[in-house]
Design a protein around this motif. Structure first.
Motif, PDB file in Angstrom:
ATOM      1  N   LEU A  98       0.827  -1.212   0.000  1.00  0.00           N
ATOM      2  CA  LEU A  98       0.000   0.000   0.000  1.00  0.00           C
ATOM      3  C   LEU A  98       0.858   1.257   0.000  1.00  0.00           C
ATOM      4  N   LEU A  99       1.892   1.262   0.803  1.00  0.00           N
ATOM      5  CA  LEU A  99       2.788   2.414   0.851  1.00  0.00           C
ATOM      6  C   LEU A  99       3.440   2.644  -0.507  1.00  0.00           C
ATOM      7  N   GLN A 100       3.847   1.567  -1.166  1.00  0.00           N
ATOM      8  CA  GLN A 100       4.454   1.685  -2.491  1.00  0.00           C
ATOM      9  C   GLN A 100       3.467   2.270  -3.499  1.00  0.00           C
ATOM     10  N   ARG A 101       2.212   1.831  -3.443  1.00  0.00           N
ATOM     11  CA  ARG A 101       1.183   2.356  -4.351  1.00  0.00           C
ATOM     12  C   ARG A 101       0.936   3.845  -4.099  1.00  0.00           C
ATOM     13  N   ILE A 102       0.921   4.243  -2.823  1.00  0.00           N
ATOM     14  CA  ILE A 102       0.722   5.659  -2.490  1.00  0.00           C
ATOM     15  C   ILE A 102       1.901   6.486  -3.005  1.00  0.00           C
ATOM     16  N   ARG A 103       3.110   5.997  -2.786  1.00  0.00           N
ATOM     17  CA  ARG A 103       4.299   6.720  -3.276  1.00  0.00           C
ATOM     18  C   ARG A 103       4.260   6.866  -4.791  1.00  0.00           C
ATOM     19  N   HIS A 104       3.902   5.788  -5.475  1.00  0.00           N
ATOM     20  CA  HIS A 104       3.821   5.836  -6.936  1.00  0.00           C
ATOM     21  C   HIS A 104       2.785   6.868  -7.374  1.00  0.00           C
TER      22      HIS A 104
END
Length: 114
Positions: A98-104
């Motif tokens: 989820l954190l990776q998706r938000i950063r992207h």
């Protein structure tokens, strides 16, 4: 002698303005406006079901209800007790995804705005 009168200071024009939104609030607004927040919530639901988190949480709720007696607890009490446990039970890989998706999302959004 005359007593001095204490008058309130003259208001500045800045006092009428609403405070600037925080970075967290700005991110939340962007996620909501774009529809990404709903997509992330759906992804989270899917991942939590896949890893068995949901079933485990249901079991914890049942156990708590049986221990206290089903007629002796309120929904608020159940939520207050189970929520901290549920948060700690979320697998690290789900949080990381989820954190990776938000950063992207933030990097692609920032590129379009800049």
């Amino acid at each position: 002698m005359r007593a001095s009168v204490i008058r309130p200071s003259t208001p500045d024009g800045d006092e009428d303005r609403e405070p600037e939104p925080t970075l967290q609030e700005m991110i939340n607004i962007k996620l909501t406006e774009s529809g990404e927040k709903e997509r992330l919530k759906e992804l989270l639901r899917e991942r939590l079901i896949e890893c068995g988190w949901r079933d485990e949480l249901k079991a914890q709720c049942r156990a708590f209800a049986e221990k206290k007696g089903r007629n002796n607890i309120t929904v608020d009490e159940l939520v207050r007790t189970i929520t901290p446990k549920g948060r700690t039970m979320v697998p690290d890989n789900v949080k990381a995804e989820l954190l990776q998706r938000i950063r992207h999302f933030l990097t692609t959004t920032a590129d379009r705005v800049a």
